[in-house]
Design an enzyme around this catalytic site. Structure first.
Site, PDB file in Angstrom:
ATOM      1  N   SER A   1      24.181-104.656  15.733  1.00 56.10           N
ATOM      2  CA  SER A   1      24.614-103.509  14.920  1.00 56.10           C
ATOM      3  C   SER A   1      25.929-102.919  15.409  1.00 56.10           C
ATOM      4  O   SER A   1      26.330-103.100  16.574  1.00 56.10           O
ATOM      5  CB  SER A   1      23.533-102.417  14.952  1.00 56.10           C
ATOM      6  OG  SER A   1      22.327-102.876  14.391  1.00 56.10           O
ATOM      7  N   LYS A   2      26.596-102.212  14.525  1.00 51.82           N
ATOM      8  CA  LYS A   2      27.825-101.504  14.896  1.00 51.82           C
ATOM      9  C   LYS A   2      27.512-100.472  15.977  1.00 51.82           C
ATOM     10  O   LYS A   2      26.480 -99.782  15.911  1.00 51.82           O
ATOM     11  CB  LYS A   2      28.410-100.800  13.677  1.00 51.82           C
ATOM     12  CG  LYS A   2      28.868-101.719  12.569  1.00 51.82           C
ATOM     13  CD  LYS A   2      29.226-100.950  11.301  1.00 51.82           C
ATOM     14  CE  LYS A   2      30.338 -99.954  11.536  1.00 51.82           C
ATOM     15  NZ  LYS A   2      30.763 -99.307  10.253  1.00 51.82           N
TER      16      LYS A   2
END
Length: 311
Positions: free
Chosen positions: A146-147
């Site tokens: 994920s970011k």
């Protein structure tokens, strides 16, 4: 014959046999004889000759110890720095933290955790140059890491209302992936339990986390939708995959006063995929009593779909 009368007290030599007197020989200085005396007998112990001066023995130089072997973490950091053009440096991590601050992340404990965990260790070497960009990256098996901004945002929501230095208690993560989010959670929680349903990713996460030696992280291979009832209840639950709804098993394992954060498919969003117009949003659930849950819909996000079973 008349016996000789003795008077008392008797003198000492009358009752003790006198010892013969020892005639002390005159001491003669070395090399000089007394008048009329003979030289010392040949059996006398000769004077010891002076010891010859000892030649100092040169000591061999101490062996040079080889340098200690480089730790696995440092070695991976160095390799990723070379592959990523220096993107593995602390400066790159702190630059990422600066960007997260600008994106309205305010929890200093979360920011410090993101600035500490070496994200480049959790992705393939070919993507090392992008490790500290605020971007989701592929990790194989149709999954992504994920970011950083989304990881920080979700953990910040779990900690909302706590003091700056207060840690979360027991946390359950659904979807270990490569292990990055579990590593960040380990710095803000007392215990982290993480479940992964894809066996190769579970093994990959173990390999990625092993060099960091995080004593409060426990990885499990299993169905995340079932949760981990043997370790429940949890003070916080975080999902790294989006479902149509939150599984009831996870709600049951949330402690009263606990929080659950998850991406969910928004109403009317469909399930055809990102390009097909699927809309997802973060959903924050607070358990206020045994039967009462408060739900808050938040910003739009995009995650891989939540699935049941193991592979």
């Amino acid at each position: 014959m008349t016996a000789t009368k003795r008077k008392f007290p008797l003198p000492l030599d009358a009752v003790v046999t006198p010892r013969p007197k020892t005639v002390e020989k005159p001491r003669v200085s070395a090399g000089v004889h007394a008048a009329g005396s003979r030289p010392a007998a040949a059996t006398a112990t000769p004077a010891r000759p002076a010891s010859p001066a000892r030649t100092p023995v040169a000591r061999a130089p101490a062996p040079v110890r080889p340098p200690a072997p480089e730790s696995a973490v440092n070695q991976q950091t160095r390799n990723a720095s070379v592959a990523g053009g220096g993107m593995a440096s602390d400066r790159a991590r702190q630059a990422l933290v600066g960007r997260l601050r600008k994106s309205q992340i305010r929890d200093e404990l979360v920011l410090a955790a993101v600035g500490t965990v070496p994200r480049h260790l959790f992705i393939d070497g070919g993507l090392a140059s992008q490790a500290y960009e605020d971007a989701a990256l592929p990790i194989g098996h149709q999954q992504t890491i994920s970011k950083p901004s989304v990881v920080a945002r979700m953990i910040e929501l779990l900690r909302q209302g706590r003091t700056s230095g207060s840690r979360l208690g027991k946390v359950l993560e659904i979807g270990t992936g490569c292990g990055y989010q579990a590593a960040v959670l380990s710095l803000v929680a007392d215990e982290v339990y993480s479940i992964e349903r894809i066996r190769p990713l579970h093994e990959k996460a173990k390999s990625n986390l092993r060099p960091l030696r995080l004593p409060n992280v426990r990885l499990h291979y299993g169905d995340g939708m079932v949760g981990l009832p043997q370790a429940a209840p949890f003070d916080a639950i975080i999902l790294a995959a989006a479902g149509m709804e939150i599984p009831q098993a996870l709600l049951d394992q949330l402690s009263v006063g606990g929080r659950l954060i998850a991406p969910v498919v928004a109403a009317g969003g469909g399930d055809s995929g990102r390009d097909g117009g699927v809309r997802q949003q973060l959903l924050l659930i607070e358990r206020r009593s045994r039967y009462q849950f408060h739900r808050t819909a938040l910003e739009a996000v995009f995650f891989v779909p939540l699935k049941s079973g193991i592979v």
